[in-house]
Scaffold this motif. Structure first.
Motif, PDB file in Angstrom:
ATOM      1  N   SER A 183      -2.806 -14.614   0.875  1.00 60.02           N
ATOM      2  CA  SER A 183      -3.496 -13.943  -0.241  1.00 60.02           C
ATOM      3  C   SER A 183      -2.492 -13.448  -1.271  1.00 60.02           C
ATOM      4  O   SER A 183      -2.822 -13.290  -2.442  1.00 60.02           O
TER       5      SER A 183
ATOM      6  N   THR B 273       0.092 -17.353  -2.248  1.00 60.86           N
ATOM      7  CA  THR B 273      -0.569 -18.528  -2.821  1.00 60.86           C
ATOM      8  C   THR B 273      -1.664 -18.108  -3.788  1.00 60.86           C
ATOM      9  O   THR B 273      -1.946 -18.805  -4.767  1.00 60.86           O
ATOM     10  N   TYR B 274      -2.286 -16.964  -3.525  1.00 63.50           N
ATOM     11  CA  TYR B 274      -3.528 -16.632  -4.224  1.00 63.50           C
ATOM     12  C   TYR B 274      -3.439 -15.234  -4.845  1.00 63.50           C
ATOM     13  O   TYR B 274      -4.429 -14.505  -4.923  1.00 63.50           O
ATOM     14  N   CYS B 275      -2.226 -14.882  -5.281  1.00 62.06           N
ATOM     15  CA  CYS B 275      -1.939 -13.523  -5.762  1.00 62.06           C
ATOM     16  C   CYS B 275      -3.040 -12.993  -6.716  1.00 62.06           C
ATOM     17  O   CYS B 275      -3.357 -13.634  -7.712  1.00 62.06           O
TER      18      CYS B 275
ATOM     19  N   SER C 101      -2.590 -19.110  -9.393  1.00 61.21           N
ATOM     20  CA  SER C 101      -3.691 -18.365  -8.752  1.00 61.21           C
ATOM     21  C   SER C 101      -4.792 -18.070  -9.776  1.00 61.21           C
ATOM     22  O   SER C 101      -4.541 -17.954 -10.976  1.00 61.21           O
TER      23      SER C 101
ATOM     24  N   GLY D 112     -11.906 -21.736  -8.087  1.00 61.17           N
ATOM     25  CA  GLY D 112     -11.508 -21.115  -6.835  1.00 61.17           C
ATOM     26  C   GLY D 112     -12.614 -21.028  -5.765  1.00 61.17           C
ATOM     27  O   GLY D 112     -13.387 -21.939  -5.558  1.00 61.17           O
TER      28      GLY D 112
ATOM     29  N   SER E 224     -10.720 -13.169  -5.401  1.00 59.83           N
ATOM     30  CA  SER E 224      -9.559 -12.305  -5.665  1.00 59.83           C
ATOM     31  C   SER E 224      -9.843 -11.293  -6.775  1.00 59.83           C
ATOM     32  O   SER E 224      -9.110 -10.315  -6.943  1.00 59.83           O
TER      33      SER E 224
END
Ligand code: NAD
Length: 295
Positions: free
Chosen positions: A212, A215-217, A226, A235, A283
């Motif tokens: 998280s 890769t997916y900040c 991201s 996403g 996110s």
């Protein structure tokens, strides 16, 4: 070449069926939405007007549907439509009980069956790089693996009936909890005057490191790919994360597992969804956490 019927040609099923065609399989496709059938046909899928028409002569039937009730309903209908020995694969994300019911229906038809949910999202579906988490017998897995390989890059046999769905909801419970944890850390850093980049540089190489974050900040900047850099366009939509967290909570309650953080993550995503943010990337939860801090 295998004759495959693909049922459910939506955001995931459409590109997955297209990849089966690219690999040389003969794929007939059916969806309740005519637009989805039409767009799959443009990718080489043979359009069918009904479930009956799609599965006629199929050696393998794949379902990619929204929820457990849809899968059980379609697999119930298959009982009178498919020949014994037809391989049945469900790739939807559903509750473990529905997955096991579907296997039971397959068994009653004398058809080998697999639950094979995926990870990798719509990009992975289009690129043919999905990860498949598969539950079912060794024999069914051996027949299904080459078909799944046309749609994915990693195919993991997780165990018996329902084990694929179990792996999927456990993984996504980790993901929901870890995204909230990372987002909370960035909100706290903002309050403490610490820059996003400084927190990222430290945590991404320290014990706070996780997918998280790296890769997916959930803040723009440190990881340019991201969704935070694209105004949180998914996403992976928050509504789908909520669905998976609810599945994990259902499974926890049925099995007696204690998952307090999973339960709290589900409440937080339910609140986010209630505020009308279900279509944003998951996110984007950081925006709600910031508002709570401010009020
Ligand atoms: P979607 O809503 O785009 O597609 C589902 C399709 O099923 C729709 O086109 C719908 O018309 C069709 N459908 C419903 N009932 C039907 C029936 N009885 N017969 C024929 N067609 C029927 O959903 P999606 O994003 O493709 O997701 C499908 C599954 O994959 C879900 O279980 C979801 O949780 C899972 N999943 C989605 C993602 C993602 O990023 N979208 C990632 C991993 C897993």
């Amino acid at each position: 070449m295998t004759r495959i019927a693909f049922i459910g040609l939506g955001n995931m099923g459409g590109p997955m069926a297209a990849n089966l065609v690219k690999s040389g399989h003969a794929v007939s496709g059916f969806d309740l939405s005519e637009a989805s059938v039409k767009s799959a046909a443009e990718a080489g899928v043979i359009p069918a007007l009904s479930l009956t028409e799609a599965v006629r002569d199929a050696e393998c039937v794949i379902t990619m549907l929204p929820k457990g009730q849809h899968v059980v309903s379609v697999w119930t209908d298959l009982a009178t439509l498919v020949a014994e020995g037809t391989l049945l694969i469900d790739c939807s994300t559903v509750d473990v009980d529905s997955a096991r019911r579907a296997h039971g229906l397959g068994g009653a038809m004398n058809c080998p069956s697999l639950d094979a949910p995926v990870s990798g999202g719509t990009t992975g579906a289009a690129a043919g790089t999905l990860t498949f988490m598969v539950g079912g017998s060794e024999d069914a897995f051996a027949v299904g693996k080459p078909i799944l390989e046309a749609m994915g890059k990693k195919i993991v046999h997780c165990g018996g009936n329902g084990a694929g769905q179990a792996a999927k909801i456990c993984n996504n419970m980790i993901l929901g909890i870890s995204m909230i944890g990372v987002a909370e850390a960035f909100v706290l850093a903002e309050k403490l005057g610490l820059s996003h980049q400084a927190l990222f540089d430290v945590a991404s190489t320290s014990s706070g490191q996780c997918w998280s974050l790296t890769t997916y900040c959930p803040v723009p900047g440190p990881v340019p790919t991201s969704p935070a850099n694209n105004d949180y366009e998914p996403g992976f939509a928050a509504a789908l994360m909520l669905k998976d967290l609810m599945l994990s909570q259902e499974a926890a309650s049925h099995s007696g597992a204690r998952t307090p953080l999973g339960a709290h993550a589900a409440e937080i995503y339910a609140e986010f969804d209630r505020y009308g943010h279900g279509t944003e990337d998951f996110s984007a939860i950081i925006r709600m956490l910031r508002q709570t801090q401010a009020s």
